[in-house]
Motif scaffolding. Structure first.
Motif, PDB file in Angstrom:
ATOM      1  N   GLN A   1      -5.505  41.736  11.493  1.00 24.49           N
ATOM      2  CA  GLN A   1      -4.433  41.289  10.627  1.00 24.49           C
ATOM      3  C   GLN A   1      -3.260  40.724  11.415  1.00 24.49           C
ATOM      4  OE1 GLN A   1      -4.514  40.879   7.417  1.00 24.49           O
ATOM      5  NE2 GLN A   1      -6.588  41.752   7.253  1.00 24.49           N
ATOM      6  N   VAL A   2      -2.974  41.300  12.591  1.00 27.10           N
ATOM      7  CA  VAL A   2      -1.893  40.794  13.429  1.00 27.10           C
ATOM      8  C   VAL A   2      -2.200  39.370  13.881  1.00 27.10           C
ATOM      9  CG1 VAL A   2      -0.746  41.048  15.666  1.00 27.10           C
ATOM     10  CG2 VAL A   2      -1.071  43.046  14.199  1.00 27.10           C
ATOM     11  N   ARG A   3      -3.423  39.125  14.344  1.00 23.40           N
ATOM     12  CA  ARG A   3      -3.791  37.781  14.789  1.00 23.40           C
ATOM     13  C   ARG A   3      -3.825  36.799  13.621  1.00 23.40           C
ATOM     14  NH1 ARG A   3      -8.483  38.078  19.489  1.00 23.40           N
ATOM     15  NH2 ARG A   3      -7.611  39.828  20.670  1.00 23.40           N
ATOM     16  N   LEU A   4      -4.322  37.272  12.495  1.00 24.11           N
ATOM     17  CA  LEU A   4      -4.433  36.388  11.333  1.00 24.11           C
ATOM     18  C   LEU A   4      -3.046  35.886  10.914  1.00 24.11           C
ATOM     19  CD1 LEU A   4      -6.591  35.298   9.340  1.00 24.11           C
ATOM     20  CD2 LEU A   4      -5.965  37.177   7.819  1.00 24.11           C
ATOM     21  N   LYS A   5      -2.076  36.760  10.885  1.00 25.30           N
ATOM     22  CA  LYS A   5      -0.719  36.370  10.494  1.00 25.30           C
ATOM     23  C   LYS A   5      -0.086  35.446  11.524  1.00 25.30           C
ATOM     24  CE  LYS A   5       0.216  40.491   7.727  1.00 25.30           C
ATOM     25  NZ  LYS A   5       1.023  41.727   7.603  1.00 25.30           N
ATOM     26  N   LYS A   6      -0.459  35.607  12.785  1.00 23.72           N
ATOM     27  CA  LYS A   6       0.130  34.792  13.838  1.00 23.72           C
ATOM     28  C   LYS A   6      -0.441  33.383  13.854  1.00 23.72           C
ATOM     29  CE  LYS A   6       0.883  34.622  18.848  1.00 23.72           C
ATOM     30  NZ  LYS A   6       0.664  35.307  20.153  1.00 23.72           N
ATOM     31  N   TYR A   7      -1.752  33.261  13.667  1.00 26.00           N
ATOM     32  CA  TYR A   7      -2.407  31.961  13.838  1.00 26.00           C
ATOM     33  C   TYR A   7      -2.831  31.292  12.528  1.00 26.00           C
ATOM     34  CZ  TYR A   7      -2.694  33.271  18.750  1.00 26.00           C
ATOM     35  OH  TYR A   7      -2.390  33.638  20.040  1.00 26.00           O
ATOM     36  N   PHE A   8      -2.843  32.047  11.444  1.00 27.14           N
ATOM     37  CA  PHE A   8      -3.280  31.499  10.164  1.00 27.14           C
ATOM     38  C   PHE A   8      -2.168  31.777   9.157  1.00 27.14           C
ATOM     39  CE2 PHE A   8      -5.961  31.068   6.360  1.00 27.14           C
ATOM     40  CZ  PHE A   8      -6.693  29.949   6.695  1.00 27.14           C
ATOM     41  N   ASN A   9      -1.139  30.949   9.234  1.00 26.67           N
ATOM     42  CA  ASN A   9       0.103  31.269   8.542  1.00 26.67           C
ATOM     43  C   ASN A   9       0.601  30.160   7.618  1.00 26.67           C
ATOM     44  OD1 ASN A   9       0.880  29.352  10.391  1.00 26.67           O
ATOM     45  ND2 ASN A   9       1.938  30.786  11.745  1.00 26.67           N
ATOM     46  N   GLY A  10      -0.279  29.297   7.176  1.00 26.53           N
ATOM     47  CA  GLY A  10       0.122  28.216   6.279  1.00 26.53           C
ATOM     48  C   GLY A  10       0.608  26.971   6.975  1.00 26.53           C
ATOM     49  N   SER A  11       0.525  26.946   8.307  1.00 22.91           N
ATOM     50  CA  SER A  11       0.994  25.801   9.085  1.00 22.91           C
ATOM     51  C   SER A  11      -0.142  24.827   9.348  1.00 22.91           C
ATOM     52  CB  SER A  11       1.586  26.279  10.409  1.00 22.91           C
ATOM     53  OG  SER A  11       1.677  25.227  11.342  1.00 22.91           O
ATOM     54  N   PHE A  12       0.112  23.544   9.134  1.00 16.36           N
ATOM     55  CA  PHE A  12      -0.884  22.518   9.426  1.00 16.36           C
ATOM     56  C   PHE A  12      -1.177  22.466  10.919  1.00 16.36           C
ATOM     57  CE2 PHE A  12      -2.037  18.132  10.541  1.00 16.36           C
ATOM     58  CZ  PHE A  12      -3.146  17.960   9.736  1.00 16.36           C
TER      59      PHE A  12
ATOM     60  N   ALA B   1       5.495  18.286   4.865  1.00 13.51           N
ATOM     61  CA  ALA B   1       5.915  19.573   5.420  1.00 13.51           C
ATOM     62  C   ALA B   1       4.768  20.206   6.188  1.00 13.51           C
ATOM     63  CB  ALA B   1       6.382  20.492   4.305  1.00 13.51           C
ATOM     64  N   ASP B   2       5.094  20.792   7.340  1.00  9.36           N
ATOM     65  CA  ASP B   2       4.055  21.443   8.142  1.00  9.36           C
ATOM     66  C   ASP B   2       3.502  22.669   7.443  1.00  9.36           C
ATOM     67  OD1 ASP B   2       2.614  21.987  10.791  1.00  9.36           O
ATOM     68  OD2 ASP B   2       3.764  23.838  10.500  1.00  9.36           O
ATOM     69  N   ASN B   3       4.358  23.450   6.792  1.00 10.72           N
ATOM     70  CA  ASN B   3       3.935  24.723   6.213  1.00 10.72           C
ATOM     71  C   ASN B   3       3.939  24.652   4.696  1.00 10.72           C
ATOM     72  OD1 ASN B   3       3.928  27.657   5.424  1.00 10.72           O
ATOM     73  ND2 ASN B   3       3.958  27.869   7.658  1.00 10.72           N
ATOM     74  N   ILE B   4       2.928  25.216   4.077  1.00 10.58           N
ATOM     75  CA  ILE B   4       2.819  25.197   2.623  1.00 10.58           C
ATOM     76  C   ILE B   4       4.002  25.893   1.976  1.00 10.58           C
ATOM     77  CG2 ILE B   4       1.432  27.303   2.518  1.00 10.58           C
ATOM     78  CD1 ILE B   4       1.110  24.174   0.272  1.00 10.58           C
TER      79      ILE B   4
ATOM     80  N   LYS C   1      -1.546  24.544  -6.448  1.00  8.74           N
ATOM     81  CA  LYS C   1      -1.584  25.992  -6.700  1.00  8.74           C
ATOM     82  C   LYS C   1      -2.610  26.678  -5.803  1.00  8.74           C
ATOM     83  CE  LYS C   1      -2.448  29.380 -10.362  1.00  8.74           C
ATOM     84  NZ  LYS C   1      -2.884  29.581 -11.782  1.00  8.74           N
ATOM     85  N   PHE C   2      -3.759  26.030  -5.625  1.00  2.00           N
ATOM     86  CA  PHE C   2      -4.799  26.591  -4.752  1.00  2.00           C
ATOM     87  C   PHE C   2      -4.276  26.727  -3.325  1.00  2.00           C
ATOM     88  CE2 PHE C   2      -8.434  26.484  -1.971  1.00  2.00           C
ATOM     89  CZ  PHE C   2      -9.439  27.174  -2.639  1.00  2.00           C
ATOM     90  N   TYR C   3      -3.655  25.661  -2.798  1.00  3.99           N
ATOM     91  CA  TYR C   3      -3.120  25.716  -1.433  1.00  3.99           C
ATOM     92  C   TYR C   3      -2.079  26.835  -1.298  1.00  3.99           C
ATOM     93  CZ  TYR C   3      -5.111  20.992  -1.016  1.00  3.99           C
ATOM     94  OH  TYR C   3      -5.953  19.920  -0.994  1.00  3.99           O
ATOM     95  N   GLN C   4      -1.247  26.968  -2.289  1.00  5.80           N
ATOM     96  CA  GLN C   4      -0.200  27.992  -2.222  1.00  5.80           C
ATOM     97  C   GLN C   4      -0.790  29.397  -2.265  1.00  5.80           C
ATOM     98  OE1 GLN C   4       2.011  26.512  -5.582  1.00  5.80           O
ATOM     99  NE2 GLN C   4       3.512  25.442  -4.297  1.00  5.80           N
ATOM    100  N   GLU C   5      -1.775  29.608  -3.136  1.00  6.60           N
ATOM    101  CA  GLU C   5      -2.374  30.942  -3.237  1.00  6.60           C
ATOM    102  C   GLU C   5      -3.174  31.308  -1.998  1.00  6.60           C
ATOM    103  OE1 GLU C   5      -4.656  30.785  -6.799  1.00  6.60           O
ATOM    104  OE2 GLU C   5      -2.937  31.210  -8.116  1.00  6.60           O
ATOM    105  N   GLN C   6      -3.817  30.305  -1.381  1.00  2.00           N
ATOM    106  CA  GLN C   6      -4.643  30.567  -0.203  1.00  2.00           C
ATOM    107  C   GLN C   6      -3.866  30.387   1.107  1.00  2.00           C
ATOM    108  OE1 GLN C   6      -7.825  31.709  -0.371  1.00  2.00           O
ATOM    109  NE2 GLN C   6      -7.642  31.745  -2.599  1.00  2.00           N
ATOM    110  N   ASN C   7      -2.573  30.081   1.006  1.00  2.00           N
ATOM    111  CA  ASN C   7      -1.729  29.890   2.184  1.00  2.00           C
ATOM    112  C   ASN C   7      -2.289  28.798   3.100  1.00  2.00           C
ATOM    113  OD1 ASN C   7       0.624  30.484   3.599  1.00  2.00           O
ATOM    114  ND2 ASN C   7      -0.394  31.948   4.950  1.00  2.00           N
ATOM    115  N   LEU C   8      -2.622  27.668   2.471  1.00  2.00           N
ATOM    116  CA  LEU C   8      -3.199  26.531   3.189  1.00  2.00           C
ATOM    117  C   LEU C   8      -2.223  25.369   3.205  1.00  2.00           C
ATOM    118  CD1 LEU C   8      -6.746  26.689   1.608  1.00  2.00           C
ATOM    119  CD2 LEU C   8      -6.289  26.867   4.067  1.00  2.00           C
ATOM    120  N   PRO C   9      -2.094  24.667   4.308  1.00  3.27           N
ATOM    121  CA  PRO C   9      -1.203  23.508   4.355  1.00  3.27           C
ATOM    122  C   PRO C   9      -1.789  22.333   3.581  1.00  3.27           C
ATOM    123  CG  PRO C   9      -2.430  23.673   6.396  1.00  3.27           C
ATOM    124  CD  PRO C   9      -2.762  24.908   5.599  1.00  3.27           C
TER     125      PRO C   9
END
Length: 548
Positions: free
Chosen positions: A232-243, A451-454, A483-491
């Motif tokens: 979870q620590v790595r996921l939040k660091k590297y998979f954070n909604g940023s393109f 925007a880089d981040n969703i 809505k899908f991008y926002q819910e899945q934290n995807l850029p």
């Protein structure tokens, strides 16, 4: 060994093929399997949609036929309604003229439906589809709900940008050849995954990212086992909604994947079968994306077929030959978009009918030739005479010529599978469409300014006109997509839907088979990887040893 009349290469006609041709009463083909497929696919336009007017009501509609296409088009409800009768366009067969020219004339005047979209619910912008709800810009789809920009996807919901998502996949993004996956993204050749991202050939896994060839694993990061807390620590660091962060992970996964061998073919529960992505098949040769088939050859995208050869888009059919988009029927040959039929030849968009020859847009009819109705006795007397007439002109046994197609080659699945330049296509007798429906230069925001981040994206993005970072064509986002991008934290993606689709296609092997040796044991094998591909490719036995 015969020589292909089109490309001049030799090809094989197998004894079981001869038996099939005799069974349905057609001659052996004069084109090789590849050229037959290319000729069929230039008749199927899945993805290029136009605005044009319904010829019956004058209302503007969405259609797979361009306004310049030489065909009469009715809006879906009008075409399926009782306000007109295709028998009104019937004519006598003229034995002084070729069959194909007479059929082409009938095709041009008899109304066609605007798109092949059966039983849609709030799903107007989809094609070659049935029984879908709340879907948008999806193609070749069956029984899906809330899906967007998907293709060849069945029985799934809330998926976006997927190819071949099957059997109750849900909340998946950028999936390729997956089944029973939930809340996964950028996964390929995977099944029964939950909350997994950037995985290849993983089965029964949860909470994994960047991993390859795992079975029943959890909390793995690029094949490294972590504790749930570490993951979870790595996921939040590297998979954070940023393109930018997503692109780094994407590149890292691509490099990681190259370390692992690839499986020569994806064959599951198959007996005496060859091809790729086969499930529950017996005696199937050179078939691709085929499920539940027996005694079949050269099928693409097929479900539940028996005794069928040379068909794209087949469901529940028997004794089928040289068709495109047919099914739920028996004994159909040389036909287009025709379902629930029996005993038809050389027909287009016919449904729930029997014993048709050279007919267009008929429903619930029997014993018709060129849309003219006959008695059973008259029909059985005339058809053999027409076949003999076609034999004399070299027409009998040939599929419709490419020149007769209402589509440009570049609109169709032929271009996806057999790409050609305009000059090449025209020199080989195909049509070409110059005025495809897109715009450039009308964007209100450039790709680099997104925007880089969703988390930074507001709803006003829905009013903006975007430009694809690759082809520069304009496109817009829809609310469900955002809505899908926002819910899945995807850029936000930087590519248009068509370019995203093209990138996914590159992940799949072409529908061709090659002979090469296993890179581990040296045994000769068939594979969809050509000899010039850089991947290490293992036979089935060596691949299993690698995983288990």
């Amino acid at each position: 060994m015969p020589t292909c009349k089109n490309c001049q290469t030799e090809f094989t006609i197998y004894p079981e093929d001869i038996k099939f041709y005799q069974k349905i009463g057609v001659p052996a083909p004069t084109f090789c399997p590849g050229c037959r497929a290319q000729r069929r696919l230039c008749w199927r336009n899945d993805r290029t949609l136009y605005k044009r007017k319904c010829a019956a009501t004058g209302q503007e509609i969405i259609s797979m036929y361009s306004p310049e296409a030489p065909v009469v088009v009715y809006e879906q409800k009008v075409w399926w309604g009782d306000g007109w009768d295709a028998l009104d366009y019937g004519r006598e067969f003229d034995f002084t003229r070729p069959f194909f020219s007479q059929f082409a004339e009938l095709q041009k005047v008899t109304p066609h439906f605007s798109m092949y979209n059966m039983n849609p619910v709030n799903s107007d912008f989809i094609n070659y589809a049935r029984d879908n709800k709340n879907c948008y810009l999806c193609f070749s789809m069956v029984k899906n709900e809330d899906c967007y920009y998907c293709q060849n996807t069945d029985n799934s919901c809330d998926c976006l940008d997927c190819i071949s998502a099957k059997e109750q996949s849900e909340k998946c993004y950028e999936g390729v050849d997956i089944d029973h996956c939930y809340a996964c993204g950028f996964v390929q050749n995977c099944s029964n995954l939950i909350d997994c991202w950037f995985c290849y050939n993983c089965v029964g896994c949860q909470n994994c990212l960047g991993s390859v060839n795992l079975r029943n694993a959890s909390y793995c990061w690029f094949n490294e086992q972590l504790t749930p807390e570490e993951y979870q620590v790595r996921l939040k660091k590297y998979f954070n909604g940023s393109f930018a962060a997503l692109e780094i992970i994407k590149q890292k996964f691509h490099q990681h994947l190259q370390r692992f061998p690839r499986k020569n073919l994806w064959l599951i529960k198959t007996v005496n079968s060859s091809g790729d992505y086969l499930l529950n098949t017996k005696n199937a040769r050179d078939c691709f994306d085929v499920y539940d088939a027996e005694d079949c050859s050269y099928l693409w995208r097929s479900l539940d077929a028996k005794d069928a050869h040379d068909v794209y888009g087949l469901s529940e059919g028997e004794l089928m030959y040289e068709n495109i988009s047919t099914g739920v029927g028996r004994d159909t040959a040389f036909s287009l978009m025709s379902y629930y039929n029996q005993g038809i030849r050389y027909s287009d968009s016919c449904f729930s009918s029997q014993n048709l020859f050279g007919c267009v847009s008929l429903r619930h009819k029997k014993y018709c030739i060129l849309n003219k109705e006959y008695t059973e006795k008259e029909y059985n007397r005339l058809v053999p005479k027409i076949i003999e007439h076609m034999k004399q002109g070299g027409e009998w046994g040939e599929f419709f010529s490419a020149k007769m197609s209402p589509f440009g080659y570049n609109e169709t699945l032929a271009q996806e599978n057999f790409p050609l330049t305009k000059e090449e296509a025209l020199s080989r007798g195909f049509n070409w469409r110059d005025n495809l429906p897109f715009t450039v230069g009308q964007e209100t925001i450039k790709p680099e300014d997104l925007a880089d981040n969703i988390a930074e994206v507001k709803d006003n993005i829905l009013q903006e006109v975007l430009a694809c970072a690759v082809c520069q064509k304009n496109y817009k986002l829809i609310r469900q997509e955002l809505k899908f991008y926002q819910e899945q934290n995807l850029p936000l993606p930087r590519l248009c839907p068509n370019c995203r689709h093209a990138e996914r296609l590159k992940l799949r092997n072409p529908r061709r088979l090659y002979q090469r040796k296993c890179d581990k044991c040296g045994v000769a094998m068939q594979t969809a990887y050509s000899l010039d591909r850089p991947e290490k490719v293992y036979c089935e036995e060596c691949y299993r040893q690698e995983i288990y």
